[in-house]
Design an enzyme around this catalytic site. Sequence first.
Site, PDB file in Angstrom:
ATOM      1  N   VAL A 139       1.205  -6.658  -3.424  1.00 42.06           N
ATOM      2  CA  VAL A 139       0.692  -6.803  -4.777  1.00 42.06           C
ATOM      3  C   VAL A 139       1.885  -6.756  -5.723  1.00 42.06           C
ATOM      4  O   VAL A 139       2.793  -5.928  -5.540  1.00 42.06           O
ATOM      5  CB  VAL A 139      -0.307  -5.681  -5.124  1.00 42.06           C
ATOM      6  CG1 VAL A 139      -0.873  -5.889  -6.529  1.00 42.06           C
ATOM      7  CG2 VAL A 139      -1.425  -5.595  -4.097  1.00 42.06           C
ATOM      8  N   CYS A 140       1.907  -7.664  -6.692  1.00 47.69           N
ATOM      9  CA  CYS A 140       2.932  -7.627  -7.725  1.00 47.69           C
ATOM     10  C   CYS A 140       4.333  -7.741  -7.098  1.00 47.69           C
ATOM     11  O   CYS A 140       4.555  -8.568  -6.218  1.00 47.69           O
ATOM     12  CB  CYS A 140       2.750  -6.347  -8.546  1.00 47.69           C
ATOM     13  SG  CYS A 140       3.592  -6.301 -10.130  1.00 47.69           S
ATOM     14  N   THR A 141       5.258  -6.922  -7.515  1.00 46.94           N
ATOM     15  CA  THR A 141       6.628  -7.007  -6.998  1.00 46.94           C
ATOM     16  C   THR A 141       6.791  -6.385  -5.616  1.00 46.94           C
ATOM     17  O   THR A 141       7.910  -6.313  -5.102  1.00 46.94           O
ATOM     18  CB  THR A 141       7.617  -6.363  -7.983  1.00 46.94           C
ATOM     19  OG1 THR A 141       7.191  -5.028  -8.265  1.00 46.94           O
ATOM     20  CG2 THR A 141       7.705  -7.165  -9.270  1.00 46.94           C
ATOM     21  N   SER A 199      -0.405 -11.710  -7.207  1.00 44.43           N
ATOM     22  CA  SER A 199       0.407 -11.609  -8.418  1.00 44.43           C
ATOM     23  C   SER A 199       0.328 -10.193  -8.982  1.00 44.43           C
ATOM     24  O   SER A 199       0.282  -9.235  -8.214  1.00 44.43           O
ATOM     25  CB  SER A 199      -0.012 -12.686  -9.429  1.00 44.43           C
ATOM     26  OG  SER A 199      -1.391 -12.602  -9.729  1.00 44.43           O
TER      27      SER A 199
END
Length: 203
Positions: A105-107, A156
């Site tokens: 998730v995300c970075t 993202s």
Amino acid sequence: MPRTVAVVAFEGAEELDFVGPWEVFTMAAALFPETCSAYLVSERGGEVRCAKGLRVIADYSFESAPRAEIVVVPGGMGTRKESANPAMLNYLKNAAHSAELMTSVCTGSFVLEQAGLLTGKRATTHWGSMERLRALGTVQVVEERWLDEGSVITSSGVSSGIDMALYITGKLWGAEKARMVQKAMEYFPEPPYQETPIPQWPR
């Protein structure tokens, strides 16, 4: 047998990145015990302080954690350190040998990339880190809410982890179960501000 989900925690992890998927998978387990079970894992186990100050208790350390079929790696500022943390990278490499799905998730995608799990694949990340991921030169960066590359699924930013986990629920256990999980969570977002285009981030 239910699939085991390992949700990774580390200092500086963005809370919703992992709490969102945790809610989806544990709700699935509550409604349909045959689907999955989940645990929280960190490098040493025990207390972990997250990005916004939330403290959580990891059930296992990397060394003591049982095998998992699904691994969720969150993002947050802590990924800067974890992307260069040998203990984290070794854990993910070893987990990938037997896991059905490695996810981020995300970075968290940067941590998967440093573990060599995104090389030559398409991946996504937080909108503010797209160019940074693209600059690594090992990943085809795609601006999608989530991206399924078979054994690796990336999503993202932040809240997108909920959507990714619901997608995985439908992928593995059927759309009807995923719909029931979504309804039980009452996850039908209606944010009050939906400007198009999205406002520019202040610099």
